[in-house]
Motif scaffolding. Sequence first.
Motif, PDB file in Angstrom:
ATOM      1  N   PHE B 235       0.838  -1.201   0.000  1.00  0.00           N
ATOM      2  CA  PHE B 235       0.000   0.000   0.000  1.00  0.00           C
ATOM      3  C   PHE B 235       0.877   1.256   0.000  1.00  0.00           C
ATOM      4  O   PHE B 235       0.634   2.203  -0.744  1.00  0.00           O
ATOM      5  CB  PHE B 235      -0.924  -0.014   1.225  1.00  0.00           C
ATOM      6  N   HIS B 302     -12.231  -2.994   6.441  1.00  0.00           N
ATOM      7  CA  HIS B 302     -12.383  -2.896   4.975  1.00  0.00           C
ATOM      8  C   HIS B 302     -13.293  -1.716   4.625  1.00  0.00           C
ATOM      9  O   HIS B 302     -14.077  -1.268   5.449  1.00  0.00           O
ATOM     10  CB  HIS B 302     -13.049  -4.151   4.401  1.00  0.00           C
ATOM     11  N   THR B 308     -17.456  -4.406  -4.363  1.00  0.00           N
ATOM     12  CA  THR B 308     -15.990  -4.472  -4.268  1.00  0.00           C
ATOM     13  C   THR B 308     -15.506  -4.075  -2.873  1.00  0.00           C
ATOM     14  O   THR B 308     -15.927  -3.050  -2.336  1.00  0.00           O
ATOM     15  CB  THR B 308     -15.350  -3.519  -5.307  1.00  0.00           C
ATOM     16  N   ARG B 309     -14.627  -4.911  -2.340  1.00  0.00           N
ATOM     17  CA  ARG B 309     -14.081  -4.657  -1.010  1.00  0.00           C
ATOM     18  C   ARG B 309     -12.610  -4.244  -1.111  1.00  0.00           C
ATOM     19  O   ARG B 309     -11.846  -4.842  -1.863  1.00  0.00           O
ATOM     20  CB  ARG B 309     -14.114  -5.948  -0.189  1.00  0.00           C
ATOM     21  N   TYR B 310     -12.226  -3.255  -0.329  1.00  0.00           N
ATOM     22  CA  TYR B 310     -10.825  -2.820  -0.279  1.00  0.00           C
ATOM     23  C   TYR B 310     -10.317  -3.013   1.149  1.00  0.00           C
ATOM     24  O   TYR B 310     -10.955  -2.534   2.096  1.00  0.00           O
ATOM     25  CB  TYR B 310     -10.705  -1.339  -0.660  1.00  0.00           C
ATOM     26  N   ASP B 311      -9.198  -3.721   1.285  1.00  0.00           N
ATOM     27  CA  ASP B 311      -8.631  -3.960   2.618  1.00  0.00           C
ATOM     28  C   ASP B 311      -7.935  -2.699   3.132  1.00  0.00           C
ATOM     29  O   ASP B 311      -7.254  -2.018   2.367  1.00  0.00           O
ATOM     30  CB  ASP B 311      -7.584  -5.082   2.567  1.00  0.00           C
ATOM     31  N   THR B 313      -4.942  -1.171   5.279  1.00  0.00           N
ATOM     32  CA  THR B 313      -3.591  -1.636   5.634  1.00  0.00           C
ATOM     33  C   THR B 313      -3.219  -1.188   7.045  1.00  0.00           C
ATOM     34  O   THR B 313      -3.475  -0.033   7.413  1.00  0.00           O
ATOM     35  CB  THR B 313      -2.576  -1.045   4.634  1.00  0.00           C
ATOM     36  N   CYS B 388      -7.073   3.049   4.437  1.00  0.00           N
ATOM     37  CA  CYS B 388      -7.475   2.577   3.101  1.00  0.00           C
ATOM     38  C   CYS B 388      -7.726   3.791   2.217  1.00  0.00           C
ATOM     39  O   CYS B 388      -8.351   4.764   2.657  1.00  0.00           O
ATOM     40  CB  CYS B 388      -8.755   1.745   3.245  1.00  0.00           C
ATOM     41  N   ARG B 389      -7.212   3.762   0.998  1.00  0.00           N
ATOM     42  CA  ARG B 389      -7.483   4.858   0.050  1.00  0.00           C
ATOM     43  C   ARG B 389      -8.366   4.334  -1.055  1.00  0.00           C
ATOM     44  O   ARG B 389      -8.057   3.290  -1.654  1.00  0.00           O
ATOM     45  CB  ARG B 389      -6.175   5.363  -0.546  1.00  0.00           C
ATOM     46  N   VAL B 390      -9.469   5.023  -1.296  1.00  0.00           N
ATOM     47  CA  VAL B 390     -10.351   4.613  -2.405  1.00  0.00           C
ATOM     48  C   VAL B 390     -10.694   5.836  -3.245  1.00  0.00           C
ATOM     49  O   VAL B 390     -10.648   6.968  -2.755  1.00  0.00           O
ATOM     50  CB  VAL B 390     -11.671   3.973  -1.889  1.00  0.00           C
TER      51      VAL B 390
END
Lengths: 207, 438
Positions: B235, B302, B308-311, B313, B388-390
């Motif tokens: 990440f 998350h 859609t899932r983003y972990d 860090t 987490c960056r989205v």
Amino acid sequence: MKPLIKLITAATLPALMLGCATARYIDHDGRDSIVNVGQINTQDWIRAADELTQSLLLSGTINSVAGKPKVMMIGRIKNNTNQHIDTDSLMKKIRVALNKGGRALTTTAVGLDGPEDESSKAVRELRADDEFNQATIPGKGNLISPDYSLSGKIIQNNARAKRGLLPTIKQSEFAFQLSMTDLKTGLAVWEEEKLIVKQGSRAAVSW
Amino acid sequence: MRCLCYPVFVLLLAGCASYVGQTGAFRGAWNSGSIEQAAQLATRQANQRSESRDAVIWFLEQGAALRATGQFAASNQAFEQAENRIRFYDRQASVRLSKEATGLLTNLAALPYEGRGYDRVMLNTYQALNYLQLGQADAALVELRQAHAEQDAEVVRNARRIVAARKSAGEYERTIRRAKLNELQPDIALDYGAFVNPFTDFLHALCLWNLDTDDRENALVSLRRIHSTLGGSEFLASEIRFVDRLLGGAKHSDLTYVIFETGVAPIRREVRLDVPLRHEKVRYVAASFPRLERRGRSAPAHVAIGETRYDATLICNMDAVVGRDFRTGLPAVIFRTLAASATKAAVAKKAKEESGDLGAIAGFLYQAAGAQADLRTWTTLPKEFRVCRVETPDDRRLTLLVGPQKSEVTVNTGRVNVVCVKSFAPGTPLKIQQFRLK
């Protein structure tokens, strides 16, 4: 004799110690400045800026035409050291020297992330405001596009070595790299690198 | 007459309840997610103890609790009071030896709590987050610069503390140096280095490239440092590439950074050890030491956008930060505790010699009451910080998941937004706050 020596030592030592601890003004680029091996000190910025400016001026790259100075914008100065530094410490000194020499002016109205000074834009936003005398507001087409951009990189390399029973010697090398790009052609018309290498086991005053 | 002095002194010492006891109700409220109640309890305690030796720790608890309830200005006031007290103690550093002497006659918990290294860094970090919530970006950057400076300054302060503790041990210094107390060493799975807090560095980097036009390049310095500290997280590698492109003039779509604060940091428990000293006056001492005790387990976090899932860090494990701080400060604690125990044992022995059985009883009570480990620690700090960056979706809706807990948020307008998620016990709702960076 011995008691006398003790007495003199007792009387003078505190005075000497106090003298060392007292805050005082020093020449910012003089021999009294503190030198840190792993850091860029004030005198390093001054030395790097002086040498880079001299190199730029002597190169003849930015000779003014008919007394009209060239216009320069500041591009990206990458910090590839391992410490937080304000790259303005370098760039401002170069800008000031070029400005005072009448060779180049720096535009604050253009920058990679927008203008360095938003005022040029802000004052133009008053065009629709009746409260302002419109004759005092700059007209369209007055801002000057830069001829050159100045960009660069500051790099740090560290090394250390142990010599027998002596304390570990640390060495830091700072490379100040600058390029000037002709914005019409995209060519780098001047490039220079200045190295400052410092060695020691701990911070010291430079005498 | 002299004998009467001992019980009086003992009674005075016995009046000092341990911090674990003092904070029971507060910690109960906090851990169950009753943050309003926790904030009230902390405020009451902070007001009552504002002039006491526990003032700093209660201002820190109060600041964290008020921040969780969304009272950002009040939270910063509490943190400022803690900071002022800490600075006051720093200015008193020259008279530290006399304070050490107080510790020798009573116990370390009787000394003022001056703020541990990670307290100082987190204090500035939370203040920065509060200022960002209040829209005061410049003030936030000042706090983050201070946090950065605190990390370096604490290394020097810790060395001074160890030297002062050694000096205060006086005649016992050499014998204490031989004592090995490995059972007190915390188990540190991750070692970030002395007083390093990768979350603070990450927040600083985030603010630098978003807020400060002069210092933007320094964001990469911070990110590279965390990347190296965390052992090459993917990440962070991607964040470095991303920020490098942006600083080169590339454009980006709307972004949301989600910061998860999960679990609770370790607390200190008392452990009593018999330590042979082999000193001519005192052969061995029984002393109370603090030992770190972890609480709860790590919870994965998350962000979901649609299916859609983003972990998120792990950026900072506070167990590791607190553990490293504990380990670094342990030599000073051992010196001070053993020197205090030896001094008290010598006093008790003298009391017995001078006043017979009554003196012996008073001496025993004095030793027992005075043998209290310093268990004070900032209990409202989290166990972990995850990030987490989205890319902010068009409808700006994000689903936030921490273990089994789930919540939804609609991100405010802005190019770069930050959503702070705080989780408490399972089953309690997530506390969500957000602010716009750009």
